[in-house]
Design an enzyme around this catalytic site. Structure first.
Site, short mmCIF file in Angstrom:
data_model
loop_
_atom_site.label_atom_id
_atom_site.label_comp_id
_atom_site.label_asym_id
_atom_site.label_seq_id
_atom_site.Cartn_x
_atom_site.Cartn_y
_atom_site.Cartn_z
N LYS A 14 0.85 -1.21 0.00
CA LYS A 14 0.00 0.00 0.00
C LYS A 14 0.88 1.25 0.00
O LYS A 14 2.03 1.23 0.46
CB LYS A 14 -0.95 0.04 1.20
CG LYS A 14 -0.28 0.06 2.59
CD LYS A 14 0.14 1.43 3.08
CE LYS A 14 0.99 1.38 4.34
NZ LYS A 14 1.82 2.54 4.57
N ALA A 105 10.39 -3.06 5.78
CA ALA A 105 10.56 -1.79 6.51
C ALA A 105 10.69 -0.62 5.54
O ALA A 105 11.58 0.22 5.65
CB ALA A 105 11.76 -1.85 7.46
N GLY A 107 7.76 1.27 4.41
CA GLY A 107 6.59 2.15 4.39
C GLY A 107 5.51 1.65 3.45
O GLY A 107 4.60 2.38 3.09
N GLY A 110 4.57 -4.19 4.00
CA GLY A 110 4.86 -5.55 3.53
C GLY A 110 4.62 -6.61 4.60
O GLY A 110 4.05 -7.66 4.32
N SER A 112 2.62 -6.38 7.20
CA SER A 112 1.17 -6.43 7.42
C SER A 112 0.50 -7.23 6.30
O SER A 112 -0.45 -7.99 6.54
CB SER A 112 0.58 -5.02 7.42
OG SER A 112 1.17 -4.25 8.44
N ASP A 145 -2.12 -1.79 9.92
CA ASP A 145 -2.32 -1.82 8.47
C ASP A 145 -2.85 -3.17 7.97
O ASP A 145 -3.10 -3.33 6.78
CB ASP A 145 -0.99 -1.56 7.75
CG ASP A 145 -0.44 -0.16 8.02
OD1 ASP A 145 -1.22 0.72 8.44
OD2 ASP A 145 0.77 0.04 7.80
O1 C5P Z 1 0.26 -1.23 14.39
P1 C5P Z 1 1.66 -1.48 13.99
O2 C5P Z 1 2.30 -2.60 14.75
O3 C5P Z 1 1.86 -1.62 12.52
O4 C5P Z 1 2.46 -0.16 14.40
C1 C5P Z 1 3.86 -0.14 14.50
C2 C5P Z 1 4.28 1.05 15.35
O5 C5P Z 1 4.00 2.27 14.65
C3 C5P Z 1 3.55 1.19 16.66
O6 C5P Z 1 4.17 0.45 17.68
C4 C5P Z 1 3.65 2.69 16.93
O7 C5P Z 1 4.93 3.03 17.44
C5 C5P Z 1 3.56 3.28 15.54
N1 C5P Z 1 2.18 3.68 15.18
C6 C5P Z 1 1.62 4.80 15.78
N2 C5P Z 1 0.36 5.16 15.47
C7 C5P Z 1 -0.36 4.47 14.55
C8 C5P Z 1 0.19 3.33 13.92
C9 C5P Z 1 1.47 2.95 14.26
O8 C5P Z 1 2.26 5.46 16.61
N3 C5P Z 1 -1.59 4.86 14.24
#
Ligand code: C5P
Length: 319
Positions: A14, A105, A107, A110, A112, A145
C-alpha cells in the site's frame, strides 16, 4: 483422511495518499486519518499442512524478515488458531512460505500484507469458514495496516488505521515507487514526528497544539474524478518531514521525481520508499527510467492502483 492441499494468497503493498497524524495517545499509538491505496506490487504467501508452524522467506529483502514467532505471518497463524480453539478443532498449524516482492521496513506495509495473506490462507487451509469481517477483527489485533491489506482498493483508515471505510475512486493511477538503500522503523519515524512537532513552538514559546486529523475533502473529490493531475498536488503525509529528517537523502529523491515530471511526490507511510504519481502507464515507465538514471534510489518499480486486497490464487489438489 488426505492432507489438505497448499493454499497460496497474493497480497498487495500500500501507499498512503493522505496521512494525517494526531498527537500521541496514552497507548503509544497516534490517532490518524489516512487514505490507503493498494498498488500492484504483491507478496505471495503459501500455507501447507504441518504438525507445527514454521516459516520460510525468499525474495526481496528476505534476510531482513524475522523468522519464528516474531514473524507477522506466524503471529497471524497463531492468532487464527487461538480464535478457532473454542470450536474444538484440535491442533492447527501450518508451514508458511513467503515470497517477497514488497521491500521490508519500506513504508509499504509488507509485513502487514504477509499477516493478512496468512490469515486468509489458513482460513481456507483449515476450512475455518470465518467471514472477512471476522478475519478483519483478528487482523486489527496484529497491526494497524493489516485489515487494509485484506481489503485492498482505496479506503479511509481511522483510529490507528484499522477502522476502514471504502473510498470511491475512479480510474487507475500509475505510480513509480523508488526504493531506498536503507530501512526506517515505523516507531522511530512516529517518535521523530513527535519530536519535530514539540520543537516547533509558537512565538510565545508554548508548544503548538497538534490538530485532530481530518480527511481531505479536496483529495477525496479528486480521487472520485479520476484526474491524476488533480490528485498529485493533494498528496500529503504528516510523517514525511520525520522520515526526511532521519534519511535526508530522500529530499533528493523527491526533487528528482518532481523534476522528471511526476504529478505528485510523497514519502509512502513511514518511508523510506518514495511514491510518484504519473499521468499514465507510459509516463510511469519513463519516470522509472529517469529515476534509475538519476541514481537517487536503490531501485524502482512501476505499479498501478487501486489493486485488489489479499486473494487466493491457488489451492491445488493432489496431482
Ligand atoms: O500497528 P503497527 O504494529 O503496525 O504499528 C507499528 C508502530 O507504529 C507502533 O508500535 C507505533 O509506534 C507506531 N504507530 C503509531 N500510530 C499508529 C500506527 C502505528 O504510533 N496509528
Amino acid at each position: 483422511m488426505t492432507a489438505a492441499p497448499p493454499v497460496t494468497v497474493r497480497v498487495p503493498a500500500k501507499v498512503n495518499l493522505q496521512l494525517a497524524v494526531g498527537p500521541p495517545r496514552p497507548d503509544g499509538y497516534h490517532d490518524l486519518v489516512t487514505v490507503f491505496h493498494a498498488v500492484s506490487l504483491f507478496d505471495e504467501v503459501t500455507v501447507s499442512p504441518a504438525d507445527r508452524t514454521t516459516v520460510q522467506v525468499t525474495g526481496e529483502g528476505a534476510d531482513a524478515v524475522p523468522r519464528g514467532s516474531a514473524n507477522l505471518a506466524v503471529k497471524a497463524v497463531t492468532a487464527l488458531e487461538r480464535a478457532l480453539r473454542p470450536r474444538g478443532r484440535g491442533k492447527l498449524a501450518a508451514a508458511v512460505s513467503i515470497r517477497k516482492r514488497i521491500p521490508v521496513a519500506a513504508g509499504l506495509a509488507g509485513g502487514s500484507a504477509d499477516a493478512a495473506a496468512a490469515l486468509l490462507a489458513c482460513n481456507e487451509l483449515w476450512r475455518a469458514g470465518l467471514s472477512v469481517a471476522e478475519l478483519s477483527d483478528i487482523a486489527a489485533g496484529l497491526g494497524s495496516d493489516v485489515p487494509f491489506a485484506l481489503a485492498g482498493g482505496t479506503a479511509i483508515g481511522q483510529g490507528r488505521g484499522e477502522l476502514l471505510t471504502t473510498a470511491l475512486v475512479a480510474g487507475t493511477y500509475h505510480w513509480v515507487l523508488a526504493f531506498a538503500a536503507g530501512a526506517l522503523a515505523t516507531p522511530e519515524v512516529y517518535a521523530a514526528c513527535d519530536r519535530l512537532r514539540a520543537g516547533r513552538g509558537t512565538s510565545s514559546g508554548a508548544a503548538r497544539r497538534v490538530p485532530e486529523p481530518a480527511p481531505s475533502t479536496a483529495l477525496m473529490a479528486a480521487l472520485r474524478s479520476g484526474d491524476a493531475a488533480a490528485v498529485g498536488p493533494l498528496l500529503a503525509n504528516d510523517l514525511q518531514p520525520a522520515a526526511v529528517s532521519l534519511m535526508p537523502e530522500l529530499r533528493r529523491t523527491l526533487t528528482a521525481g518532481r523534476e522528471h515530471g511526476a504529478l505528485g511526490a510523497i514519502v509512502s507511510g513511514s518511508g523510506p520508499t518514495c511514491a510518484f504519481l504519473a499521468a499514465d502507464a507510459r509516463a510511469a515507465r519513463e519516470l522509472a527510467v529517469s529515476l534509475t538514471g538519476a541514481g537517487v534510489c536503490r531501485s524502482v518499480a512501476a505499479t498501478s492502483g487501486p489493486a485488489p486486497g489479499a486473494a487466493i490464487t491457488a489451492s491445488q489438489g493432489p496431482a
